[in-house]
Enzyme design. Structure first.
Site, mmCIF file in Angstrom:
data_model
loop_
_atom_site.group_PDB
_atom_site.id
_atom_site.type_symbol
_atom_site.label_atom_id
_atom_site.label_comp_id
_atom_site.label_asym_id
_atom_site.label_seq_id
_atom_site.Cartn_x
_atom_site.Cartn_y
_atom_site.Cartn_z
ATOM 1 N N ILE A 23 0.808 -1.199 -0.109
ATOM 2 C CA ILE A 23 0.024 -0.106 0.116
ATOM 3 C C ILE A 23 0.881 1.258 0.070
ATOM 4 C CG2 ILE A 23 -1.973 -1.047 1.190
ATOM 5 C CD1 ILE A 23 -1.248 0.388 3.786
ATOM 6 N N SER A 24 2.271 1.133 -0.338
ATOM 7 C CA SER A 24 2.922 2.400 -0.250
ATOM 8 C C SER A 24 2.958 3.072 -1.777
ATOM 9 C CB SER A 24 4.450 1.788 -0.448
ATOM 10 O OG SER A 24 5.328 2.771 -0.536
ATOM 11 N N PRO A 25 2.458 4.216 -1.396
ATOM 12 C CA PRO A 25 2.514 5.134 -2.657
ATOM 13 C C PRO A 25 3.762 5.382 -3.402
ATOM 14 C CG PRO A 25 2.338 6.491 -0.809
ATOM 15 C CD PRO A 25 2.170 5.249 -0.194
ATOM 16 N N ALA A 31 6.391 3.357 -3.530
ATOM 17 C CA ALA A 31 6.771 1.994 -4.149
ATOM 18 C C ALA A 31 5.663 1.788 -5.615
ATOM 19 C CB ALA A 31 6.179 0.735 -3.175
ATOM 20 N N TYR A 32 4.644 2.236 -5.330
ATOM 21 C CA TYR A 32 3.762 2.522 -6.616
ATOM 22 C C TYR A 32 4.344 3.266 -7.729
ATOM 23 C CZ TYR A 32 0.137 4.239 -9.805
ATOM 24 O OH TYR A 32 -0.376 4.699 -11.016
#
Length: 199
Positions: free
Chosen positions: A11-13, A15-16
């Protein structure tokens, strides 16, 4: 062969926003990736971090501006306040662990599909149907979402311990076999240069 431990939260932005650049860099240098999803909130608690909702308003405002700025610069679809964030990270993390153990598909693409579902498609990646859809779209048997739950739980907990031991404290966090550490998708250029031995 070079090896990189990739510690991240599904759920890491940030990492996205790495998109597929990390996998491209690893392929360029013939590096093997070990995907190590973990509980980011637990990692913050263990390493002196603060969950976004508990940060000073100035930090929250800067985070909001910077995420939108980075997404725009990268040309990536991004919803600063997705409908299903935060959500339970464990089901998607267990599926990543199961997919990596099973093989047969593209783990990196699966991880990116999960994050895109959260940050661009308004989907809840804690839901079984969303996880199965991402598995199927990236070459895996969707039933992996229902298998290896005990192994997934054990590995998920172990990944947190390994991250703390390796000096990781955020997501995405990349650790090479020679203990070079890179935090954030905005440090991928440095990872690339390190692997090329030009930094």
């Amino acid at each position: 062969m070079a090896h990189i431990d990739y510690y991240f939260s599904t759920i890491s932005p940030y990492a996205y926003l790495a998109g597929d650049r990390f996998e491209e860099i690893a392929a360029k240098h013939g590096a093997q990736i070990s995907y190590k999803p973990l509980d980011i909130m637990a990692l913050f608690a263990r390493t002196g971090g603060t969950p976004p909702k508990d940060r000073h308003p100035s930090r929250q405002e800067y985070r909001a501006q910077d995420l939108l700025r980075q997404a725009k610069a990268l040309g990536m679809d991004f919803n600063l306040s997705p409908a299903h964030w935060p959500t339970n990270q464990a089901p998607s993390a267990y599926a990543v662990i199961a997919a990596q153990n099973a093989g047969g598909g593209d783990v990196g693409a699966f991880v990116r599909a999960l994050m895109r579902a959260c940050w661009a498609e308004e989907k809840d990646i804690a839901q079984d149907d969303v996880i199965k859809g991402c598995l199927e779209a990236t070459g895996f048997d969707p039933s992996l979402a229902d298998s290896g739950l005990l192994t997934g739980a054990e590995t998920y907990a172990r990944n947190l311990e390994e991250a703390v031991g390796a000096g990781a404290f955020g997501s995405p966090f990349y650790v090479t076999q020679d203990d070079a550490r890179f935090w954030g998708q905005d440090r991928l250029e440095y990872l690339d240069r390190h692997l090329a031995d030009t930094l």
